[in-house]
Design an enzyme around this catalytic site. Sequence first.
Site, PDB file in Angstrom:
ATOM      1  N   LYS A 226      -1.117   9.834  -3.511  1.00  0.00           N
ATOM      2  CA  LYS A 226      -0.163   8.721  -3.699  1.00  0.00           C
ATOM      3  C   LYS A 226      -0.897   7.429  -4.039  1.00  0.00           C
ATOM      4  O   LYS A 226      -0.514   6.691  -4.939  1.00  0.00           O
ATOM      5  CB  LYS A 226       0.672   8.510  -2.436  1.00  0.00           C
ATOM      6  CG  LYS A 226       1.409   7.181  -2.386  1.00  0.00           C
ATOM      7  CD  LYS A 226       2.096   6.938  -1.082  1.00  0.00           C
ATOM      8  CE  LYS A 226       1.250   6.489   0.047  1.00  0.00           C
ATOM      9  NZ  LYS A 226       0.976   5.036   0.121  1.00  0.00           N
ATOM     10  N   ASN A 227      -1.991   7.156  -3.326  1.00  0.00           N
ATOM     11  CA  ASN A 227      -2.678   5.871  -3.483  1.00  0.00           C
ATOM     12  C   ASN A 227      -3.541   5.784  -4.737  1.00  0.00           C
ATOM     13  O   ASN A 227      -4.114   4.741  -5.022  1.00  0.00           O
ATOM     14  CB  ASN A 227      -3.485   5.552  -2.223  1.00  0.00           C
ATOM     15  CG  ASN A 227      -2.540   5.242  -1.070  1.00  0.00           C
ATOM     16  OD1 ASN A 227      -1.345   5.033  -1.268  1.00  0.00           O
ATOM     17  ND2 ASN A 227      -3.079   5.244   0.136  1.00  0.00           N
TER      18      ASN A 227
ATOM     19  N   ARG B  59       4.963  -2.397  -0.822  1.00  0.00           N
ATOM     20  CA  ARG B  59       4.001  -3.484  -1.034  1.00  0.00           C
ATOM     21  C   ARG B  59       3.091  -3.218  -2.223  1.00  0.00           C
ATOM     22  O   ARG B  59       2.627  -4.127  -2.901  1.00  0.00           O
ATOM     23  CB  ARG B  59       3.107  -3.636   0.187  1.00  0.00           C
ATOM     24  CG  ARG B  59       3.801  -4.039   1.451  1.00  0.00           C
ATOM     25  CD  ARG B  59       2.767  -4.175   2.513  1.00  0.00           C
ATOM     26  NE  ARG B  59       1.704  -5.014   2.012  1.00  0.00           N
ATOM     27  CZ  ARG B  59       1.793  -6.342   1.998  1.00  0.00           C
ATOM     28  NH1 ARG B  59       2.873  -6.918   2.440  1.00  0.00           N
ATOM     29  NH2 ARG B  59       0.827  -7.081   1.525  1.00  0.00           N
TER      30      ARG B  59
ATOM     31  N   CYS C  71       4.846  -6.410   7.162  1.00  0.00           N
ATOM     32  CA  CYS C  71       4.551  -4.973   7.255  1.00  0.00           C
ATOM     33  C   CYS C  71       4.258  -4.638   8.705  1.00  0.00           C
ATOM     34  O   CYS C  71       3.571  -5.396   9.394  1.00  0.00           O
ATOM     35  CB  CYS C  71       3.339  -4.645   6.381  1.00  0.00           C
ATOM     36  SG  CYS C  71       2.903  -2.905   6.416  1.00  0.00           S
TER      37      CYS C  71
ATOM     38  N   ARG D 115      -0.630  -8.563   5.942  1.00  0.00           N
ATOM     39  CA  ARG D 115      -1.225  -8.028   4.715  1.00  0.00           C
ATOM     40  C   ARG D 115      -1.189  -9.100   3.634  1.00  0.00           C
ATOM     41  O   ARG D 115      -0.411  -9.024   2.687  1.00  0.00           O
ATOM     42  CB  ARG D 115      -0.517  -6.757   4.280  1.00  0.00           C
ATOM     43  CG  ARG D 115      -0.664  -5.642   5.327  1.00  0.00           C
ATOM     44  CD  ARG D 115      -0.012  -4.352   4.912  1.00  0.00           C
ATOM     45  NE  ARG D 115      -0.743  -3.679   3.849  1.00  0.00           N
ATOM     46  CZ  ARG D 115      -0.339  -2.509   3.314  1.00  0.00           C
ATOM     47  NH1 ARG D 115       0.770  -1.948   3.743  1.00  0.00           N
ATOM     48  NH2 ARG D 115      -1.030  -1.918   2.369  1.00  0.00           N
TER      49      ARG D 115
ATOM     50  N   ASP E 160      -5.954   5.157   7.343  1.00  0.00           N
ATOM     51  CA  ASP E 160      -4.732   5.952   7.150  1.00  0.00           C
ATOM     52  C   ASP E 160      -4.768   7.277   7.904  1.00  0.00           C
ATOM     53  O   ASP E 160      -3.803   8.041   7.853  1.00  0.00           O
ATOM     54  CB  ASP E 160      -4.485   6.185   5.657  1.00  0.00           C
ATOM     55  CG  ASP E 160      -4.194   4.882   4.908  1.00  0.00           C
ATOM     56  OD1 ASP E 160      -4.291   4.879   3.673  1.00  0.00           O
ATOM     57  OD2 ASP E 160      -3.901   3.877   5.580  1.00  0.00           O
TER      58      ASP E 160
ATOM     59  N   ARG F  18       7.715   8.622   2.345  1.00  0.00           N
ATOM     60  CA  ARG F  18       7.060   7.684   1.430  1.00  0.00           C
ATOM     61  C   ARG F  18       5.747   8.237   0.911  1.00  0.00           C
ATOM     62  O   ARG F  18       5.292   7.876  -0.167  1.00  0.00           O
ATOM     63  CB  ARG F  18       6.773   6.362   2.145  1.00  0.00           C
ATOM     64  CG  ARG F  18       8.018   5.588   2.515  1.00  0.00           C
ATOM     65  CD  ARG F  18       7.651   4.233   3.023  1.00  0.00           C
ATOM     66  NE  ARG F  18       6.863   3.530   2.000  1.00  0.00           N
ATOM     67  CZ  ARG F  18       6.590   2.229   2.102  1.00  0.00           C
ATOM     68  NH1 ARG F  18       7.008   1.557   3.165  1.00  0.00           N
ATOM     69  NH2 ARG F  18       5.892   1.609   1.168  1.00  0.00           N
TER      70      ARG F  18
HETATM   71  C1  EPZ Z   1      -4.488   0.392   0.392  1.00  0.00           C
HETATM   72  O1  EPZ Z   1      -3.684  -0.741   0.703  1.00  0.00           O
HETATM   73  C2  EPZ Z   1      -3.614   1.615   0.719  1.00  0.00           C
HETATM   74  N1  EPZ Z   1      -2.392   1.556  -0.043  1.00  0.00           N
HETATM   75  C3  EPZ Z   1      -3.281   1.638   2.210  1.00  0.00           C
HETATM   76  O2  EPZ Z   1      -2.593   2.859   2.494  1.00  0.00           O
HETATM   77  C4  EPZ Z   1      -4.563   1.635   3.006  1.00  0.00           C
HETATM   78  O3  EPZ Z   1      -4.258   1.529   4.373  1.00  0.00           O
HETATM   79  C5  EPZ Z   1      -5.440   0.427   2.595  1.00  0.00           C
HETATM   80  O4  EPZ Z   1      -5.675   0.446   1.176  1.00  0.00           O
HETATM   81  C6  EPZ Z   1      -6.792   0.441   3.278  1.00  0.00           C
HETATM   82  O5  EPZ Z   1      -7.466   1.617   3.036  1.00  0.00           O
HETATM   83  C7  EPZ Z   1      -2.421   1.916  -1.345  1.00  0.00           C
HETATM   84  O6  EPZ Z   1      -3.432   2.231  -1.928  1.00  0.00           O
HETATM   85  C8  EPZ Z   1      -1.119   1.918  -2.069  1.00  0.00           C
HETATM   86  P1  EPZ Z   1      -6.427  -3.477   1.382  1.00  0.00           P
HETATM   87  P2  EPZ Z   1      -4.151  -2.222   0.279  1.00  0.00           P
HETATM   88  O7  EPZ Z   1      -6.131  -4.594   0.439  1.00  0.00           O
HETATM   89  O8  EPZ Z   1      -4.913  -2.188  -0.975  1.00  0.00           O
HETATM   90  C9  EPZ Z   1      -6.948  -7.419   3.985  1.00  0.00           C
HETATM   91  C10 EPZ Z   1      -0.921   4.302   3.309  1.00  0.00           C
HETATM   92  O9  EPZ Z   1      -0.685   4.642   4.477  1.00  0.00           O
HETATM   93  N2  EPZ Z   1      -6.607  -8.154   2.758  1.00  0.00           N
HETATM   94  O10 EPZ Z   1      -7.615  -2.632   1.112  1.00  0.00           O
HETATM   95  O11 EPZ Z   1      -2.949  -3.076   0.368  1.00  0.00           O
HETATM   96  C11 EPZ Z   1      -5.758  -6.607   4.509  1.00  0.00           C
HETATM   97  O12 EPZ Z   1      -4.875  -7.381   5.267  1.00  0.00           O
HETATM   98  C12 EPZ Z   1      -1.238   2.832   2.978  1.00  0.00           C
HETATM   99  O13 EPZ Z   1      -0.945   5.093   2.348  1.00  0.00           O
HETATM  100  C13 EPZ Z   1      -6.733  -9.527   2.742  1.00  0.00           C
HETATM  101  O14 EPZ Z   1      -7.116 -10.140   3.748  1.00  0.00           O
HETATM  102  O15 EPZ Z   1      -5.136  -2.560   1.500  1.00  0.00           O
HETATM  103  C14 EPZ Z   1      -6.465  -5.524   5.315  1.00  0.00           C
HETATM  104  O16 EPZ Z   1      -6.761  -6.010   6.581  1.00  0.00           O
HETATM  105  C15 EPZ Z   1      -1.013   1.909   4.137  1.00  0.00           C
HETATM  106  N3  EPZ Z   1      -6.397 -10.188   1.601  1.00  0.00           N
HETATM  107  C16 EPZ Z   1      -7.737  -5.286   4.508  1.00  0.00           C
HETATM  108  O17 EPZ Z   1      -7.940  -6.427   3.683  1.00  0.00           O
HETATM  109  C17 EPZ Z   1      -5.971  -9.531   0.463  1.00  0.00           C
HETATM  110  O18 EPZ Z   1      -5.669 -10.167  -0.559  1.00  0.00           O
HETATM  111  C18 EPZ Z   1      -7.696  -4.039   3.608  1.00  0.00           C
HETATM  112  O19 EPZ Z   1      -6.509  -4.074   2.857  1.00  0.00           O
HETATM  113  C19 EPZ Z   1      -5.861  -8.141   0.499  1.00  0.00           C
HETATM  114  C20 EPZ Z   1      -6.187  -7.466   1.663  1.00  0.00           C
END
Ligand code: EPZ
Length: 423
Positions: free
Chosen positions: A24-25, A94, A118, A123, A309, A401
């Site tokens: 999915k991701n 998101r 969320c 996030r 995850d 989802r």
């Molecule tokens: C991806 O989300 C995945 N989703 C998430 O999977 C997964 O948990 C996450 O990566 C981490 O591995 C998809 O790929 C669609 P991040 P993403 O930006 O890209 C912080 C699932 O269950 N951050 O890597 O949104 C954020 O708050 C989902 O399939 C900032 O601070 O995650 C987090 O603490 C849930 N500022 C950390 O970085 C930003 O602009 C990592 O988030 C962006 C993120």
Amino acid sequence: MTTDTLLIRRSGPLHGTASLSGAKNAALPIMAACLLTEEPSLIENVPRVTDVLSMVDILRRLGVEVTFAADRLSITPGGFRGAVAPYELVSRMRASICVLGPLLARQGTAQVSMPGGCVIGPRPIDLHLKGLATLGATFAIEHGYIVGTAAELRGSRVHLGGAFGSSVLATANVMMAATLAKGVTTIEQAACEPEVVDLANCLVAMGARIEGHGGPIIRVEGVSRLRGVRYRIIPDRIEAGTFMIAAAMVGGDLTIDGARAEHLGAVIDRLSEATVAIEKRNTALRVRASQPPQAVDVTTLPFPGFPTDLQAQMMALMAVARGVSVLTEKVYPERFMHIAELNRMGASIVREGSSAIVKGVERLSGAPVTGSDLRASAALVLAGMAADNQTELTGLDHLERGYQHLEERLVRVGANIQRLSQP
Ligand code: EPZ
């Protein structure tokens, strides 16, 4: 909105072979990447999960032609003029944020609804905006929308490290926008997840010039246009991990077809430490377990660290382990909604800030429980399979989802689960 319930009873041992869906991701950003060309693309091995269907709705709303047959998505942007990803669609998922980069690169303008709150914790999208602004885009927040404009994107050095390390979708957004920017972009502290690599490989197949993907420094040399592509998505490593933990929880001898050891290094390490036998095969992983696992400590980190995850599923496993374990969440420090539900099933888990102390118990007890998010729901399915009596799991929208017919595939390898559909 489904009102179905899963009736889960003590299951196992699991046996035979489970096969994986596409990731999915990886599918979500790759669908957005198709916006970078007017030509048609065919994306294969796409999971039929509701997050993918939400992205289909967003692409159609932008004026893109999309057909989804079996696991194949045909995406034809043509001369689409749309640039608005509306609140009612973005609030469902998101990850819609990853159309921002491609829209700016193709249209020079984008209006994407600010993603709402969320349950897994704050996030923010500051890294997305900072990265794209470094390439020359300007942003304003108006009426709950990110309004972005970019007369011309120019390559630059972008540092994408945040308080919790790298960001998967911010890396995706900047990398996609940089493919059509003038000059060279260097992304530092880029995310190294296999899904980022899959996206980069797809972009290269579309004619992009990208190097270093899979490592923390990605170099993108902009080109004037990209072409359509036929691309097959990688298998879902989080789904693979969920099946591996299922076998570890209830015992058995399970082969997970399509699982790639190089995507699951930290998971294999932790499960092996917990005395679960894992055999690496060319295109599969074999998991054997015959006793409750040994308790082990786990800390989630960006790839190649242990995936956040799989934290909830791992907690369900540690809830029936021999001994005490500490699970520390370094990516989403608030991602512990599943603790209360697991404790309702007789687990002994105490939260301490961004850690959870799990004291393994002999047996869990079935109960009515509700999934709060996608991975918490999967953890409750696994806990129900290791519990006495019956567990009734509601809130299945979350599960759907990211998992395609999860209960059917678990039943095929020996689980005792029934779906109760409300009239
Ligand atoms: C991806 O989300 C995945 N989703 C998430 O999977 C997964 O948990 C996450 O990566 C981490 O591995 C998809 O790929 C669609 P991040 P993403 O930006 O890209 C912080 C699932 O269950 N951050 O890597 O949104 C954020 O708050 C989902 O399939 C900032 O601070 O995650 C987090 O603490 C849930 N500022 C950390 O970085 C930003 O602009 C990592 O988030 C962006 C993120």
